[in-house]
Design an enzyme around this catalytic site. Sequence first.
Site, short mmCIF file in Angstrom:
data_model
loop_
_atom_site.label_atom_id
_atom_site.label_comp_id
_atom_site.label_asym_id
_atom_site.label_seq_id
_atom_site.Cartn_x
_atom_site.Cartn_y
_atom_site.Cartn_z
N TYR A 53 0.82 -1.42 0.07
CA TYR A 53 0.09 0.20 -0.11
C TYR A 53 0.81 1.68 0.09
CZ TYR A 53 -3.61 -3.26 0.91
OH TYR A 53 -4.84 -4.16 1.18
N SER A 207 -13.08 -3.62 0.44
CA SER A 207 -13.70 -3.03 -0.21
C SER A 207 -15.37 -3.35 0.06
CB SER A 207 -13.94 -3.14 -1.77
OG SER A 207 -14.21 -1.91 -2.61
N GLY A 216 -27.65 -0.73 -6.28
CA GLY A 216 -29.19 0.03 -5.97
C GLY A 216 -29.57 0.21 -4.63
#
Length: 290
Positions: A53, A207, A216
Amino acid sequence: MQIRRIGDIDVSAVGLGAMPMSIEGRPDEARSIATLHAALDAGVTLIDTADSYHRDAHEVGHNETLIAKALASHPRGADVLVATKGGHLRPGDGSWTRDGSPAHLKRACEASLRRLGVEAIGLYQFHRPDPRVPYEESVGAIRDLLDEGKIRMAGVSNADPGQIRRAYEILGGRLVSVQNQFSPAFRSSEPELRLCDELGIAFLPWSPLGGISRAGGLGSAHAPFAAVAEAHGVSPQRVCLAWMLAKSPVVVPIPGASRPETVRDSAAAAELVLTTEEIAALDAAGGDGV
């Protein structure tokens, strides 16, 4: 904050994925430190990182160094389980490569130990299978690190059910966690989640908020995640994390954040209780390919 279990350690039910504070588009260090401190203030005791990272080739371990600095400057820093990973690399051109060789994993672990400033890493995870290296050899290196006391607990990431079972066997039943992608729009890791439930090991969705709009969540006031959020007066993101927590007691989501307000909202998901009907509606919403 609810408490969940990784191996023999109690952790907050919602952790923090620290990657956004070190890769492309990252904030300045002051805001990152403020975000990490806000997480601790909100009761977060699990922070996930990796040596890969970072943004530029010369700054391997940027995120680990940042976390070590933030924890050292907070009164509750010693209470945090830092979960880091090895086996993924970033050459500095924005791409991701892999090296699952035992030699690399052992060198990477030693470097992570130095950056984190600890005698043993709380949770060390094999980041991603390397097709050039037999999985048994990569996980065998993690087993060696565990036996040598360089790491306290061992996990794997981005693994399928067969790899999880092999890792569990190679580690002699000492596999404590699996970190896979899982979100409202990406549900392909349902089998891995069920296997973790069966084995009694933690499942860490990475994530977890990814694709919520495609599932939705944000596009319509009548969409399931948005509708439940409106009913509770909270954000759809908070509903998403509460939905994940309701799936199994082994689930510990690690949403990424780079702002204090975002991490505070995510941490509050541990206190949001959804009804059976709401959970069923969210289960039916979205899915891969939406």
